[in-house]
Every structure is written in C-alpha cells, then in structure tokens.
Write a protein that holds these residues in place. Structure first.
Motif, mmCIF file in Angstrom:
data_model
loop_
_atom_site.group_PDB
_atom_site.id
_atom_site.type_symbol
_atom_site.label_atom_id
_atom_site.label_comp_id
_atom_site.label_asym_id
_atom_site.label_seq_id
_atom_site.Cartn_x
_atom_site.Cartn_y
_atom_site.Cartn_z
ATOM 1 N N ASN A 21 24.965 1.339 24.728
ATOM 2 C CA ASN A 21 24.341 2.418 25.844
ATOM 3 C C ASN A 21 25.170 3.215 26.773
ATOM 4 O O ASN A 21 25.166 4.211 27.124
ATOM 5 N N LYS A 22 26.060 2.249 27.333
ATOM 6 C CA LYS A 22 26.871 2.724 28.155
ATOM 7 C C LYS A 22 27.725 3.867 27.865
ATOM 8 O O LYS A 22 28.187 4.880 28.158
ATOM 9 N N PHE A 23 28.488 3.577 26.366
ATOM 10 C CA PHE A 23 29.064 4.496 25.628
ATOM 11 C C PHE A 23 28.323 5.800 25.315
ATOM 12 O O PHE A 23 28.734 6.891 25.327
ATOM 13 N N LEU A 24 27.291 5.382 24.984
ATOM 14 C CA LEU A 24 26.375 6.783 24.524
ATOM 15 C C LEU A 24 26.134 7.571 25.775
ATOM 16 O O LEU A 24 26.464 8.719 25.616
ATOM 17 N N MET A 25 25.806 6.960 26.949
ATOM 18 C CA MET A 25 25.660 7.862 28.354
ATOM 19 C C MET A 25 26.821 8.514 28.572
ATOM 20 O O MET A 25 26.903 9.436 29.268
ATOM 21 N N ALA A 26 28.063 7.779 28.479
ATOM 22 C CA ALA A 26 29.335 8.201 28.818
ATOM 23 C C ALA A 26 29.449 9.625 28.106
ATOM 24 O O ALA A 26 30.229 10.647 28.418
ATOM 25 N N GLU A 27 29.264 9.606 26.449
ATOM 26 C CA GLU A 27 29.634 10.441 25.782
ATOM 27 C C GLU A 27 28.620 12.091 26.273
ATOM 28 O O GLU A 27 29.107 12.856 26.147
ATOM 29 N N LEU A 28 27.470 11.444 26.437
ATOM 30 C CA LEU A 28 26.288 12.557 26.711
ATOM 31 C C LEU A 28 26.717 13.393 28.230
ATOM 32 O O LEU A 28 26.697 14.608 28.308
ATOM 33 N N VAL A 29 27.075 12.521 28.993
ATOM 34 C CA VAL A 29 27.408 13.145 30.335
ATOM 35 C C VAL A 29 28.696 14.039 30.119
ATOM 36 O O VAL A 29 28.876 15.403 30.509
ATOM 37 N N THR A 30 29.696 13.606 29.465
ATOM 38 C CA THR A 30 30.817 14.362 29.056
ATOM 39 C C THR A 30 30.383 15.703 28.424
ATOM 40 O O THR A 30 31.083 16.888 28.682
ATOM 41 N N LYS A 31 29.673 15.544 27.223
ATOM 42 C CA LYS A 31 29.161 16.795 26.605
ATOM 43 C C LYS A 31 28.277 17.688 27.384
ATOM 44 O O LYS A 31 28.460 19.141 27.193
ATOM 45 N N ILE A 32 27.496 17.486 28.361
ATOM 46 C CA ILE A 32 26.790 18.087 29.247
ATOM 47 C C ILE A 32 27.830 18.783 30.109
ATOM 48 O O ILE A 32 27.756 20.083 30.359
ATOM 49 N N GLU A 33 28.847 17.900 30.523
ATOM 50 C CA GLU A 33 29.932 18.810 31.561
ATOM 51 C C GLU A 33 30.724 19.963 30.876
ATOM 52 O O GLU A 33 30.584 20.806 31.637
ATOM 53 N N VAL A 34 31.223 19.435 29.754
ATOM 54 C CA VAL A 34 31.971 20.461 29.111
ATOM 55 C C VAL A 34 31.171 21.757 28.569
ATOM 56 O O VAL A 34 31.510 22.879 28.923
ATOM 57 N N THR A 35 29.718 21.320 28.341
ATOM 58 C CA THR A 35 28.839 22.433 28.014
ATOM 59 C C THR A 35 28.702 23.621 29.244
ATOM 60 O O THR A 35 28.744 24.495 29.510
ATOM 61 N N GLN A 36 28.466 22.769 30.270
ATOM 62 C CA GLN A 36 28.028 23.566 31.606
ATOM 63 C C GLN A 36 29.439 24.330 31.883
ATOM 64 O O GLN A 36 29.352 25.570 32.448
ATOM 65 N N ALA A 37 30.539 23.857 31.706
ATOM 66 C CA ALA A 37 31.714 24.701 32.110
ATOM 67 C C ALA A 37 31.840 25.999 31.159
ATOM 68 O O ALA A 37 32.133 27.027 31.922
ATOM 69 N N PHE A 38 31.289 25.993 29.818
ATOM 70 C CA PHE A 38 31.600 27.095 29.175
ATOM 71 C C PHE A 38 30.137 27.948 29.458
ATOM 72 O O PHE A 38 30.528 29.148 29.630
#
Ligand SMILES: Cc1cc2nc3c(=O)[nH]c(=O)nc-3n(C[C@H](O)[C@H](O)[C@H](O)COP(=O)(O)OP(=O)(O)OC[C@H]3O[C@@H](n4cnc5c(N)ncnc54)[C@H](O)[C@@H]3O)c2cc1C
Length: 284
Positions: free
Chosen positions: A186-203
C-alpha cells in the motif's frame, strides 16, 4: 464573447456574467457525439423572405439542458458540406418548438442537470446566428481546448484531494495490528499515485499558463484531458480499494468521487477522440 456581434453581446452577456442566465452548449445528438461533423439537426432559411431560420432536430446529454435559459446549438445549415456546413445558433428558452427533456438518470454527478433538447420547427431571426454561417465547426474546434483544459484541472484536483484523504485514512485504519498504509504494497501504491498526480499537475499547470497566454494548442489540451482523466480513474479506483468495504458505501466521499469521475473519460471529447487528435498531429 469571441463570436457574438455587439448586439448579441449587449443582449446576452450581462445575464450570463451575473449568473442570472443559465447557458448550455448543445453539440451531441442521439445518433452520435464523437463524429461531430456528422450531426443531423438542421437550420434552413424560411421561404417567406424574412431571413429567419427554421431549426429541427434534437440534442442529448446536454449539461444544464433542463434549466438553461439560452442554448448554443450546433446545426447543419448546408447538407452538401460536411464540417463546413455546420453553424451555431443561440436559442432562448420559451421559443415555440424548443422543448427540454427531463433530467437524465446518471450513474454519477446526480446533482447536475443533463438533459435532451428538442427542436420542432423552431423559428429564430438571423440575429440568433452565432459567428459566421458555415463556420460553426471551426469555432467549436477553436474553443473546445478551453473546455478540455478546464476538465484537466478538475480531474487533477479531484484525484489529488481524495488521495490526500485516503492517505490519512490508511494511517488510521488498522489490520493485523498495524496501519494499512504501512504495508509495503500500500505504501508503494500510494507513493506511485502521489508521483503520478504531481507529474500530471506539472503538465496541466503548464497548459493553463499557455492557455492564459493564448498559446495552448488543441493537441496539448487533448493530451491533458485524456491523461488527467485516466490518472483520476486509476487513483480513485485505488482509493476505493484502500478503503475496503467503506469505499463502496455512498456515505464515503471516495465512493461518490469514484462514481463521479467515470464520465470524465467520456465527455468533453472521449479519450479515444483525444488520441485521434494527437495521432493526426503526428501525421498518422
Ligand atoms: C454527463 C454528461 C454531460 C455531457 N454534457 C454535454 C454537453 O453539455 N454538451 C454536449 O454537446 N455534449 C455533452 N455530453 C456528450 C459527450 O460529449 C459525448 O457523450 C461524447 O462526446 C461521446 O459521444 P457519444 O456518447 O455519442 O459516444 P459515441 O460517439 O457513440 O462513441 C462511443 C464509443 O466509441 C468511441 N469512438 C468513437 N469514434 C471513435 C474513433 N474514431 N476511434 C476510436 N474510438 C471511437 C468513443 O470514444 C466511445 O468510447 C455529455 C455527456 C455526459 C455523459
């Protein structure tokens, strides 16, 4: 604002700006929404020399359709020309022959008004033509990127907020004597999702900046729309899972967010159509 004559702006924009006039945009028809150039509703000149137009046809899935005071509708003014035979008209609620369906029963976003519109020999003067005759399709193509970047902003914000709430939930909820968020999966899953959101937010942020400078391309808007709605779907589905059974209960915000998000891959131009636009830009 971009297409109206001075007279049209004076007549309609103040109410729209103050919020007293509710507006809708009617593009999609029961026979199809993706192939916008294939729309079937028509406007023909009245044969009495008045210059008036007679509009027939119908629209479906129209946001604000039931409560709108004004609807901008895309109709065919020349059956011999595909995309170049489409024009935009402004219809006022209460005009004879213009009727609205009831609110459609949706899977999510049940609070919002989505309805059908029907046109049965609706007669409007030439002053209700918005923009030039035959240039309605081009106008929609020029202005839809704004809708798509708006969708991308809200997709990203919704996903980010529910993910934040879910992270807090997983710190509190325990299983096997420990917080569920502390399991490595779960920790890795949420780490991945936070990363995906932040990268999306930048674009998406970069697209918003470009849009405010008048430089956003339709292709970048299409990329932001499809990507952010896919990411939102992935994030919210995982957030439901992390809530366990509570994630499937309507009283939990995550459940509602998950239901509400599904449509974002369909509306504002489906994600497949977004990829079609990007593919065309690639010369494919
Ligand atoms: C809640 C809600 C609100 C909406 N609000 C509005 C509104 O205010 N105004 C408005 O005009 N419309 C509105 N829409 C309509 C929306 O834009 C359309 O539903 C959407 O464009 C898809 O059209 P369609 O439903 O006819 O699906 P179709 O065009 O029948 O498409 C069905 C499927 O086929 C796929 N497909 C179609 N063509 C291709 C292709 N070339 N390649 C690959 N796949 C393809 C689509 O991506 C989709 O998955 C709304 C819809 C909903 C659900």
């Amino acid at each position: 604002m971009a297409l109206g004559t001075e007279e049209q702006k004076q007549r309609w924009l103040p109410g729209i700006a103050s919020g007293e006039t509710i507006i809708a945009i009617g593009m999609t028809e029961p026979s199809g929404g993706s192939d916008l150039a294939g729309l079937k509703s028509t406007a023909v000149r009245a044969d009495d020399g008045s210059g008036d137009w007679i509009i027939n046809g119908s629209k479906t899935f129209i946001t604000n359709g039931h409560q709108c005071d004004l609807a901008i509708v895309a109709v065919r003014t020349d059956p011999t020309k595909g995309a170049k035979g489409i024009s935009l008209f402004v219809l006022e609620a209460g005009t004879a022959g213009f009727t609205k369906g009831t609110k459609l029963d949706k899977v999510g976003q049940t609070e919002s008004d989505t309805a059908e519109l029907f046109f049965d020999n609706v007669r409007v003067p030439d002053t209700h033509l918005l923009g030039e005759e035959g240039r309605g399709f081009i106008a929609m193509m020029q202005h839809l990127p704004q809708e798509r970047i708006g969708a991308a902003v809200s997709n990203t914000a919704h996903a980010a907020q529910i993910l934040r709430e879910t992270i807090e939930y997983t710190k509190e909820r325990k299983a096997f004597g420990q917080a569920i968020g502390s399991f490595q999966h779960n920790k890795f899953l949420m780490a991945e999702l936070v990363t995906k959101i932040e990268v999306t937010q930048a674009f998406v942020d970069a697209c918003v900046t470009l849009h405010s400078e008048g430089e956003l391309t339709p292709t970048d808007a299409a990329k932001a729309k499809w990507w952010s709605s896919d990411i939102q779907g992935e994030v919210l589905d995982a957030c439901v899972q992390l809530h366990g059974g509570y994630g499937f209960m309507n009283e939990y915000r995550v459940a509602r967010a998950w239901r509400d998000a599904r449509v974002t891959r369909i509306w504002a131009g489906s994600n497949e159509i977004m990829k079609e636009l990007i593919g065309r830009e690639l010369g494919l």
